[in-house]
Structures are given as C-alpha cells and as structure tokens.
Design an enzyme around this catalytic site. Structure first.
Site, PDB file in Angstrom:
ATOM      1  N   ASN A  76     -47.252   1.772 -41.690  1.00 16.19           N
ATOM      2  CA  ASN A  76     -45.967   1.418 -42.285  1.00 16.19           C
ATOM      3  C   ASN A  76     -44.945   1.071 -41.211  1.00 16.19           C
ATOM      4  O   ASN A  76     -45.039   1.548 -40.074  1.00 16.19           O
ATOM      5  CB  ASN A  76     -45.456   2.560 -43.156  1.00 16.19           C
ATOM      6  CG  ASN A  76     -46.402   2.862 -44.304  1.00 16.19           C
ATOM      7  OD1 ASN A  76     -47.196   2.018 -44.697  1.00 16.19           O
ATOM      8  ND2 ASN A  76     -46.325   4.078 -44.838  1.00 16.19           N
ATOM      9  N   CYS A  82     -31.767 -15.134 -29.238  1.00 21.83           N
ATOM     10  CA  CYS A  82     -31.596 -14.049 -28.274  1.00 21.83           C
ATOM     11  C   CYS A  82     -30.317 -14.247 -27.469  1.00 21.83           C
ATOM     12  O   CYS A  82     -30.040 -15.337 -26.960  1.00 21.83           O
ATOM     13  CB  CYS A  82     -32.816 -14.004 -27.350  1.00 21.83           C
ATOM     14  SG  CYS A  82     -32.693 -12.788 -26.014  1.00 21.83           S
ATOM     15  N   CYS A  91     -37.475 -10.403 -28.563  1.00 25.20           N
ATOM     16  CA  CYS A  91     -37.352 -11.821 -28.232  1.00 25.20           C
ATOM     17  C   CYS A  91     -38.705 -12.317 -27.746  1.00 25.20           C
ATOM     18  O   CYS A  91     -39.321 -11.713 -26.850  1.00 25.20           O
ATOM     19  CB  CYS A  91     -36.305 -12.024 -27.137  1.00 25.20           C
ATOM     20  SG  CYS A  91     -36.246 -13.735 -26.509  1.00 25.20           S
ATOM     21  N   HIS A 116     -48.271  -0.860 -36.625  1.00 26.49           N
ATOM     22  CA  HIS A 116     -47.791  -2.222 -36.890  1.00 26.49           C
ATOM     23  C   HIS A 116     -46.330  -2.421 -36.511  1.00 26.49           C
ATOM     24  O   HIS A 116     -45.700  -3.392 -36.942  1.00 26.49           O
ATOM     25  CB  HIS A 116     -48.006  -2.562 -38.364  1.00 26.49           C
ATOM     26  CG  HIS A 116     -49.448  -2.601 -38.743  1.00 26.49           C
ATOM     27  ND1 HIS A 116     -49.897  -2.395 -40.040  1.00 26.49           N
ATOM     28  CD2 HIS A 116     -50.564  -2.809 -37.994  1.00 26.49           C
ATOM     29  CE1 HIS A 116     -51.209  -2.479 -40.065  1.00 26.49           C
ATOM     30  NE2 HIS A 116     -51.635  -2.719 -38.844  1.00 26.49           N
TER      31      HIS A 116
END
Length: 343
Positions: free
Chosen positions: A155, A231, A180, A172
């Site tokens: 999750n 960014c 970035c 994950h």
C-alpha cells in the site's frame, strides 16, 4: 541463500554430540510452527473459508502460529478498504473499471502527466483524510507485543505508520512523497499540493468518483484546464514516489524483503489477492523454504495453494479477534530462548 529449514539442518549437523537441543537446532521456528499448524488444521473445517473468523478452529490455528513470534506481515489494498480507500481487485475493485497509470505512459506524454496530476490533486485529499482502521491498529498491536519481525506493505497510503507501526517497508513507495525524474530530489507531497493549488487558482473541479491510489474521476474538460508544475531545482518532471505499473521495485528494497521473509517464522498475508508478482514472489519464497504462510483476504488469492491456512474473512474484525485471542506474554520463541525456560 539457505532457508529456515536448511539452517536448522546445518546447525544440527555441525553441533557436537551431546550438545543441548537448542544448540543442535533440533527444530527451527518455522518447522515447529508448520508442524503445529498442520496438526491443528486437520480438525474438520479448520481451514475452510469462513464469513467471520471471530472464533472457531481457524482462528485458533492462526493464533497458535502468531504466538510463536517472528511474524512477517505482507499487506495489500484489502487492508485499507475499511478506511474508505478503494482497491483494484477485491470486493470494491470488482465494482469499477479503473485503468491504472503505467510508467511508460507517464514519462512519455505530458498530457498523460496532466491527466494524472489533475486527478491525483483531488484524489490525494481523499487519501490524506483517511484514518487507520481496526486492521491497521491490530497489526500495530502485534508489533508492540513483540510478535512481528517486520511489516512489508504493498500500500502507498501510510496507514500502517499512522496506526503506530514502525520500520514498515513500503514496497511500492508512498503517495506522501514526490521525486524528480531529472535530479532525483525527493520532496513532500504537501509542498507540491501547495504549488499545484497556487498554479490552479479558480480551478474548482469536483470528483465524480474515487479509484485506487488517490485517483479521482474527472471530466476531460476539467483535466484540460489543469496546470502542472516542474521540479524547483532542475525543472525536471515530477512523479509521485510510488511504483507505477510497468516500473520495477528498486532491487535493494526487494532484497530487503527477501531477507526479512527468510527470517520469518510465519508469513502473514493481509488483504492481498497476490495477483501481481511483486508481492506474490515473497509467498513463493517462503513456501519454498518451508516457512508457513497464512492468508486473510476476502475472496481467492494467487497464493492459496501455497498457504497452510486461508481465512476468507473481513480484515478488521478478524485481526481484532486475533489480537484478543493471543496470550499477553512474550512470544514463545523469546521465552524458549531464556535460560532454564522450557520451550
């Protein structure tokens, strides 16, 4: 790499004759748990799918396994559905037709990124407002009692940590961070949300529905008017610090999960269909090494054939009942390690 059972046999072979049973490696944690589970599971109906596991032989088997300690939790989206976060493949997932973003699509198309960030800008608020449910609190309670060797979660919602769990491996990634793709600088999601809000003053879109991972359903007109930002350091493309479909989990993170699985006395799968190999590989890894696997999930999973125990039951009530069924003492493995204490 050698598995738990192999380590036990190696220790037994190397120990001198007459050495204490513990030194000879008479039975590893995984072997002891597996033998006890097999014996208990022989009772009629012990491993049958159940609507509620608040009591009965199935919960007794699970409690006996967990009481040994060294449990590694592998959690999936089904654990968070009771917090109002949809999943892809569980009971809530079957009601939707959501197509997840892929890594290849995200990096190759500015329009795809606009679509993602517009939908995620609203969806993130839904994730950020979510609070831990009974299942998350139960996992944290098991860790507090010293029964867990670690927590691996598929999750990206941070709810394990919000409930008080620590040392969680986010397989994950997490939606509360941004990376970035140019300079690899990481920053907080909240700071990005402030920038997106400023760049889209007057954008008052309302979500039509919510899909998994903070994805809000919007109209094409709403998406077309959304402005994305880059960014601040290098002007590069910003991406949530999560693993998209088609993207590989960093190898060091995978190796850490494999190593943790190898040290487990029990791999406890919570709320995952294990459809994706990203999580299922740890079930296979444990089963191949004689480490028992237990699964709590609504509906079938890819790992059912690898499990000693499968409970088809609600996560929150089942895990709460599990915590209540356990003795309020140190794990049996810890007690067995104390001098003069019988195993």
């Amino acid at each position: 790499m050698t598995g738990t059972a192999d380590k036990g046999r190696d220790a037994q072979a190397m120990a001198p004759p007459g050495a204490p049973a513990a030194a000879r490696g008479a039975m590893t944690v995984g072997e002891a748990a597996a033998r006890r589970a097999i014996a208990l599971a022989a009772a009629p109906g012990a491993v049958a799918p159940v609507a509620s596991a608040a009591d009965g032989p199935a919960l007794d088997v699970l409690a006996d396994l967990v009481a040994d300690g060294d449990v590694v939790v592998l959690s999936g989206a089904g654990l968070s559905t009771e917090s109002g976060i949809p999943d892809y493949r569980g009971e809530t997932g079957r009601k939707r037709r959501a197509t997840p973003m892929t890594y290849q699509t995200f990096v190759s198309s500015e329009e795809a990124r606009r679509r993602y960030w517009a939908r995620s800008h609203l969806g993130w608020r839904h994730i950020a407002r979510a609070t831990p449910n009974a299942g998350h609190w139960a996992v944290a309670a098991l860790q507090k009692r010293g029964l867990l060797a670690g927590v691996i979660t598929q999750n990206v919602d941070g709810l394990h940590q919000a409930a008080g769990a620590h040392g969680v491996i986010e397989l994950h990634g997490s939606l509360d961070r941004v990376v970035c793709l140019g300079c690899r600088r990481r920053s907080s999601r909240r700071s990005l949300e402030d920038r997106l809000h400023a760049a889209n003053a007057g954008w008052d879109a309302k979500a039509l529905a919510f899909n998994p991972d903070g994805d809000a359903v919007l109209t094409e007109e709403q998406i077309a008017s959304f402005r994305i930002v880059d960014c601040l350091d290098c002007g590069g493309v910003l991406k949530p610090d999560v693993i998209f479909f088609g993207e590989n989990v960093p190898r060091p993170r995978v190796d850490e999960c494999f190593a943790l699985t190898e040290r487990a006395g029990l791999l406890l799968v919570l709320g995952s269909s294990l459809t994706v190999m990203s999580g299922y590989r740890f079930v296979r890894h444990a089963a191949a090494r004689g480490i028992p696997v237990a699964i709590i999930n609504r509906g079938p999973t890819r790992g059912d054939a690898d499990a000693l125990l499968k409970l088809d039951a609600p996560l929150g009530t089942t895990l709460t009942a599990l915590v209540r069924a356990l003795p309020r003492t140190a794990p049996r493995t810890a007690r067995a390690a104390e001098p003069g204490t019988p195993a």
